[in-house]
Design an enzyme around this catalytic site. Sequence first.
Site, PDB file in Angstrom:
ATOM      1  N   LYS A  68      -1.374 -29.749  11.657  1.00  0.00           N
ATOM      2  CA  LYS A  68      -1.504 -29.181  10.318  1.00  0.00           C
ATOM      3  C   LYS A  68      -1.223 -30.251   9.272  1.00  0.00           C
ATOM      4  O   LYS A  68      -0.159 -30.864   9.268  1.00  0.00           O
ATOM      5  CB  LYS A  68      -0.517 -28.021  10.138  1.00  0.00           C
ATOM      6  N   ASP A 197       9.165 -17.575   1.458  1.00  0.00           N
ATOM      7  CA  ASP A 197       7.828 -17.210   1.947  1.00  0.00           C
ATOM      8  C   ASP A 197       7.749 -17.380   3.460  1.00  0.00           C
ATOM      9  O   ASP A 197       7.370 -18.424   3.969  1.00  0.00           O
ATOM     10  CB  ASP A 197       6.775 -18.071   1.249  1.00  0.00           C
TER      11      ASP A 197
END
Length: 231
Positions: A68, A197
């Site tokens: 990623k 988050d």
Amino acid sequence: MTPSTKYDFKFKDYAPWVFRELREDYFQLDPADYLLSLTAKYILSELGSPGKSGSFFYFSRDYRFIIKTIHHNEHKFLRRILKQYHEHIKENPHTLLSRFYGLHRVKLPRGRKIHFVIMHNLFPPHKDIHETYDLKGSTVGREYPEEKAMQNPRAVLKELNWIKRDKTRELGPEKRALLTEQLRRDSELLKELGVMDYSLLIGIHNMRRGNKDNVRRNTLRVFSVRQVPAH
């Protein structure tokens, strides 16, 4: 490398001994298997645009690992919390937090820097995942349009999709207690780190359908390492 040396790119490995200990001592990864998976000639990429964060995701050829790309501030944040993360993994072998296997940077000849992290692919490499849910514990704005979901088998669904599809997760008392306690511990760490988050990712494999739909093959594309775009 000296400034005068010609190169295609420069590679930097951050906290290599820390990540090596995590991989081998706590995540039980075989070093040879890990290296072989990530140095195969081909990797797989999600079709379409990058994720909401702007990151690009690539899979190792055997689907076991995710590469990623991350922003520089995310890179700095992971380095800053690495000590607490390391301690948490040591004390919580069954943590549900993402498993980070390595933090790296590639510098291109013209000076552009690309930061990326190697992560564990939560879903099994040998099974298609027919439904994926990202659950945050809220229903406000938490629905993926069902008409789009019908056209996209890899769409990440949300709370209202889960509720409207009458999905439930049944656990016995022992597993429920273990899961609840681990979620509590993981949440406490995230609270301590100031991370808001986060969510619970759930994947469903339909045993009747098995792998006949070839979900991965139909929604991923293969890159040669030389063809990977520099995002």
